[in-house]
Design a protein around this motif. Structure first.
Motif, PDB file in Angstrom:
ATOM      1  N   ILE A  10      -3.936  11.607   7.272  1.00  0.00           N
ATOM      2  CA  ILE A  10      -2.494  10.540   6.368  1.00  0.00           C
ATOM      3  C   ILE A  10      -1.081  10.978   6.397  1.00  0.00           C
ATOM      4  CG2 ILE A  10      -1.648  11.659   4.121  1.00  0.00           C
ATOM      5  CD1 ILE A  10      -5.246  11.656   3.557  1.00  0.00           C
ATOM      6  N   GLU A  11      -1.020  12.251   7.862  1.00  0.00           N
ATOM      7  CA  GLU A  11       0.590  12.244   8.288  1.00  0.00           C
ATOM      8  C   GLU A  11       1.384  11.460   8.824  1.00  0.00           C
ATOM      9  OE1 GLU A  11       2.331  14.234   6.163  1.00  0.00           O
ATOM     10  OE2 GLU A  11       1.209  14.844   5.226  1.00  0.00           O
ATOM     11  N   LYS A  12      -0.012  10.883  10.241  1.00  0.00           N
ATOM     12  CA  LYS A  12       0.388   9.563  10.768  1.00  0.00           C
ATOM     13  C   LYS A  12       1.139   8.840  10.223  1.00  0.00           C
ATOM     14  CE  LYS A  12      -1.287   7.063  15.518  1.00  0.00           C
ATOM     15  NZ  LYS A  12      -2.082   6.372  15.114  1.00  0.00           N
ATOM     16  N   LYS A  13       0.374   8.065   9.379  1.00  0.00           N
ATOM     17  CA  LYS A  13      -0.219   6.328   8.415  1.00  0.00           C
ATOM     18  C   LYS A  13       1.681   6.804   7.814  1.00  0.00           C
ATOM     19  CE  LYS A  13      -1.475   3.944   9.065  1.00  0.00           C
ATOM     20  NZ  LYS A  13      -1.620   2.113   9.604  1.00  0.00           N
ATOM     21  N   ARG A  14       1.990   8.497   7.401  1.00  0.00           N
ATOM     22  CA  ARG A  14       2.991   8.632   6.122  1.00  0.00           C
ATOM     23  C   ARG A  14       4.106   8.056   7.134  1.00  0.00           C
ATOM     24  NH1 ARG A  14       1.575  13.056   3.185  1.00  0.00           N
ATOM     25  NH2 ARG A  14       1.389  11.705   1.782  1.00  0.00           N
ATOM     26  N   ALA A  15       3.993   9.089   8.806  1.00  0.00           N
ATOM     27  CA  ALA A  15       5.309   9.171   9.214  1.00  0.00           C
ATOM     28  C   ALA A  15       5.845   7.320   9.696  1.00  0.00           C
ATOM     29  CB  ALA A  15       5.077   9.696  10.391  1.00  0.00           C
ATOM     30  N   GLU A  16       4.399   6.705  10.246  1.00  0.00           N
ATOM     31  CA  GLU A  16       4.649   5.054  10.371  1.00  0.00           C
ATOM     32  C   GLU A  16       5.048   3.878   8.879  1.00  0.00           C
ATOM     33  OE1 GLU A  16       0.802   4.698  11.288  1.00  0.00           O
ATOM     34  OE2 GLU A  16       0.739   4.792  13.711  1.00  0.00           O
ATOM     35  N   LEU A  17       4.447   4.558   7.846  1.00  0.00           N
ATOM     36  CA  LEU A  17       5.631   4.456   7.071  1.00  0.00           C
ATOM     37  C   LEU A  17       7.203   4.252   6.676  1.00  0.00           C
ATOM     38  CD1 LEU A  17       5.458   2.290   4.097  1.00  0.00           C
ATOM     39  CD2 LEU A  17       4.018   4.844   2.732  1.00  0.00           C
ATOM     40  N   ILE A  30       5.266  -5.721   6.553  1.00  0.00           N
ATOM     41  CA  ILE A  30       4.539  -4.621   6.721  1.00  0.00           C
ATOM     42  C   ILE A  30       4.465  -3.111   6.007  1.00  0.00           C
ATOM     43  CG2 ILE A  30       6.616  -3.878   8.431  1.00  0.00           C
ATOM     44  CD1 ILE A  30       3.168  -4.483  10.056  1.00  0.00           C
ATOM     45  N   ALA A  31       5.538  -3.551   5.342  1.00  0.00           N
ATOM     46  CA  ALA A  31       6.145  -2.074   4.770  1.00  0.00           C
ATOM     47  C   ALA A  31       4.565  -1.853   3.911  1.00  0.00           C
ATOM     48  CB  ALA A  31       7.073  -1.496   4.160  1.00  0.00           C
ATOM     49  N   ILE A  32       5.016  -3.231   3.072  1.00  0.00           N
ATOM     50  CA  ILE A  32       3.462  -2.984   1.907  1.00  0.00           C
ATOM     51  C   ILE A  32       2.222  -2.892   2.298  1.00  0.00           C
ATOM     52  CG2 ILE A  32       2.204  -4.595   0.326  1.00  0.00           C
ATOM     53  CD1 ILE A  32       5.313  -5.379  -0.657  1.00  0.00           C
ATOM     54  N   LYS A  33       1.921  -2.882   3.872  1.00  0.00           N
ATOM     55  CA  LYS A  33       0.262  -3.147   4.811  1.00  0.00           C
ATOM     56  C   LYS A  33       0.669  -1.647   4.798  1.00  0.00           C
ATOM     57  CE  LYS A  33      -2.265  -4.489   8.034  1.00  0.00           C
ATOM     58  NZ  LYS A  33      -2.296  -3.240   9.354  1.00  0.00           N
ATOM     59  N   TYR A  34       1.624  -1.029   5.385  1.00  0.00           N
ATOM     60  CA  TYR A  34       1.081   0.385   5.287  1.00  0.00           C
ATOM     61  C   TYR A  34       0.926   0.639   4.385  1.00  0.00           C
ATOM     62  CZ  TYR A  34       2.222  -0.114  10.566  1.00  0.00           C
ATOM     63  OH  TYR A  34       1.459  -0.469  12.076  1.00  0.00           O
ATOM     64  N   SER A  35       1.741   0.662   2.864  1.00  0.00           N
ATOM     65  CA  SER A  35       1.776   1.643   2.226  1.00  0.00           C
ATOM     66  C   SER A  35      -0.228   1.444   1.678  1.00  0.00           C
ATOM     67  CB  SER A  35       2.793   1.243   0.674  1.00  0.00           C
ATOM     68  OG  SER A  35       2.664   1.881  -0.606  1.00  0.00           O
ATOM     69  N   GLU A  37      -2.830   0.738   3.152  1.00  0.00           N
ATOM     70  CA  GLU A  37      -3.944   1.957   4.133  1.00  0.00           C
ATOM     71  C   GLU A  37      -3.194   3.006   3.967  1.00  0.00           C
ATOM     72  OE1 GLU A  37      -2.088   0.679   8.220  1.00  0.00           O
ATOM     73  OE2 GLU A  37      -2.741  -1.652   7.885  1.00  0.00           O
ATOM     74  N   LEU A  38      -2.083   4.217   3.985  1.00  0.00           N
ATOM     75  CA  LEU A  38      -1.813   5.226   2.770  1.00  0.00           C
ATOM     76  C   LEU A  38      -2.890   5.311   2.300  1.00  0.00           C
ATOM     77  CD1 LEU A  38      -0.714   7.751   4.023  1.00  0.00           C
ATOM     78  CD2 LEU A  38       1.672   7.334   2.451  1.00  0.00           C
ATOM     79  N   ASP A  39      -2.233   5.150   0.648  1.00  0.00           N
ATOM     80  CA  ASP A  39      -2.871   4.398  -0.161  1.00  0.00           C
ATOM     81  C   ASP A  39      -4.313   5.261  -0.218  1.00  0.00           C
ATOM     82  OD1 ASP A  39      -0.754   4.812  -1.780  1.00  0.00           O
ATOM     83  OD2 ASP A  39      -0.837   3.068  -2.288  1.00  0.00           O
ATOM     84  N   GLN A  40      -5.086   4.644   0.026  1.00  0.00           N
ATOM     85  CA  GLN A  40      -6.650   4.302   1.149  1.00  0.00           C
ATOM     86  C   GLN A  40      -7.007   5.775   1.555  1.00  0.00           C
ATOM     87  OE1 GLN A  40      -7.309   1.018   3.855  1.00  0.00           O
ATOM     88  NE2 GLN A  40      -7.567  -0.672   1.947  1.00  0.00           N
ATOM     89  N   LEU A  41      -5.982   6.014   2.424  1.00  0.00           N
ATOM     90  CA  LEU A  41      -6.506   7.316   3.130  1.00  0.00           C
ATOM     91  C   LEU A  41      -6.079   8.296   2.124  1.00  0.00           C
ATOM     92  CD1 LEU A  41      -4.565   7.104   6.175  1.00  0.00           C
ATOM     93  CD2 LEU A  41      -6.908   6.937   6.443  1.00  0.00           C
ATOM     94  N   LEU A  42      -5.197   8.917   0.871  1.00  0.00           N
ATOM     95  CA  LEU A  42      -5.132   9.690   0.324  1.00  0.00           C
ATOM     96  C   LEU A  42      -6.346   9.429  -0.913  1.00  0.00           C
ATOM     97  CD1 LEU A  42      -1.231   8.683  -0.008  1.00  0.00           C
ATOM     98  CD2 LEU A  42      -2.442  11.049   0.905  1.00  0.00           C
ATOM     99  N   ASN A  43      -6.780   8.259  -1.483  1.00  0.00           N
ATOM    100  CA  ASN A  43      -7.827   8.321  -1.870  1.00  0.00           C
ATOM    101  C   ASN A  43      -9.302   8.506  -1.371  1.00  0.00           C
ATOM    102  OD1 ASN A  43      -6.638   6.688  -4.175  1.00  0.00           O
ATOM    103  ND2 ASN A  43      -6.745   4.771  -3.644  1.00  0.00           N
ATOM    104  N   GLN A  44      -9.379   8.302  -0.129  1.00  0.00           N
ATOM    105  CA  GLN A  44     -10.238   9.135   0.161  1.00  0.00           C
ATOM    106  C   GLN A  44     -10.476  10.425   0.622  1.00  0.00           C
ATOM    107  OE1 GLN A  44     -11.156   7.182   4.674  1.00  0.00           O
ATOM    108  NE2 GLN A  44     -12.304   8.562   5.141  1.00  0.00           N
TER     109      GLN A  44
END
Length: 56
Positions: A10-17, A30-35, A37-44
């Motif tokens: 989550i932290e890695k994906k947040r920094a990438e975003l 690309i920002a929407i895609k990363y966002s 992906e971050l949402d999916q990790l947070l939901n998990q």
């Protein structure tokens, strides 16, 4: 997946975003895609590690 591993992802994906949004704009594809992906990790994380609150 272990809690700490998921938090690290989550932290890695947040920094990438943040970097991608800074470089390309928050509404770039690309920002929407990363966002998303971050949402999916947070939901998990929420499904696996956050206690459910019951409202009576």
């Amino acid at each position: 997946m272990l809690k700490q591993d998921l938090l690290s992802l989550i932290e890695k994906k947040r920094a990438e975003l943040i970097q991608v949004a800074s470089d390309n704009g928050l509404s770039s594809s690309i920002a929407i895609k990363y966002s998303q992906e971050l949402d999916q990790l947070l939901n998990q994380y929420n499904q696996n590690f956050v206690q459910k609150v019951h409202i009576h």
